[in-house]
Design an enzyme around this catalytic site. Sequence first.
Site, mmCIF file in Angstrom:
data_model
loop_
_atom_site.group_PDB
_atom_site.id
_atom_site.type_symbol
_atom_site.label_atom_id
_atom_site.label_comp_id
_atom_site.label_asym_id
_atom_site.label_seq_id
_atom_site.Cartn_x
_atom_site.Cartn_y
_atom_site.Cartn_z
ATOM 1 N N VAL A 42 0.810 -1.159 0.079
ATOM 2 C CA VAL A 42 0.004 0.004 -0.032
ATOM 3 C C VAL A 42 0.768 1.348 -0.016
ATOM 4 C CG1 VAL A 42 -1.955 -0.956 0.976
ATOM 5 C CG2 VAL A 42 -0.198 0.038 2.638
ATOM 6 N N TYR A 43 2.225 1.148 -0.485
ATOM 7 C CA TYR A 43 3.063 2.184 -0.608
ATOM 8 C C TYR A 43 2.820 2.915 -1.555
ATOM 9 C CZ TYR A 43 7.788 3.846 -1.050
ATOM 10 O OH TYR A 43 9.022 4.629 -0.937
ATOM 11 N N HIS A 44 3.023 4.316 -1.349
ATOM 12 C CA HIS A 44 2.649 5.453 -2.295
ATOM 13 C C HIS A 44 4.003 6.163 -2.818
ATOM 14 C CE1 HIS A 44 -0.507 5.200 0.389
ATOM 15 N NE2 HIS A 44 -1.298 6.245 -0.385
ATOM 16 N N PRO A 45 4.360 5.240 -4.127
ATOM 17 C CA PRO A 45 5.380 5.493 -4.820
ATOM 18 C C PRO A 45 5.414 7.004 -5.595
ATOM 19 C CG PRO A 45 4.269 3.717 -5.999
ATOM 20 C CD PRO A 45 3.480 4.025 -4.751
#
Length: 106
Positions: A42-45
């Site tokens: 659920v990383y926000h790259p």
Amino acid sequence: MMRDILAQPAFDGIRGEEYAPGKGVVSDAELDEYIRNDCNSVYHPVGTCKMGSDSMAVVDDELRVHGLGGLRVVDASIMPTLTSGNTNAPTIMIAEKAADMIRAAA
Ligand SMILES: Cc1cc2nc3c(=O)[nH]c(=O)nc-3n(C[C@H](O)[C@H](O)[C@H](O)COP(=O)(O)OP(=O)(O)OC[C@H]3O[C@@H](n4cnc5c(N)ncnc54)[C@H](O)[C@@H]3O)c2cc1C
């Protein structure tokens, strides 16, 4: 470890059924397989596409890709760093700004 914690008597009144990975997944090998198959980020790259004029920069200050005509990068990748809040609204703002620049150049 999570199972050990949730098995404590303090949770007796509020513990529900384990739904993931479920009672059938017990051994380390089974847990490994579950993690490999079911985990996701659920990383926000952001910030993979530097804006600027140095040799590491991908786009200029109007989001045009250096060395290529007719191509802009308009997404979270041009953010210089991760925003302190969520990323969706700033991404939409980047898109709105880019739309203005593209229309102004047309
Ligand atoms: C699980 C999760 C939850 C999130 N929750 C929130 C939230 O609650 N609030 C918030 O503000 N942000 C949230 N975000 C972050 C937000 O969704 C992203 O920061 C934002 O969508 C980034 O926009 P983007 O345009 O950079 O990339 P994306 O939205 O990923 O858009 C990239 C697009 O390019 C397309 N694409 C990829 N490769 C190609 C190709 N070769 N050719 C053509 N098209 C291609 C993809 O299909 C996709 O449509 C969440 C992200 C994730 C993963």
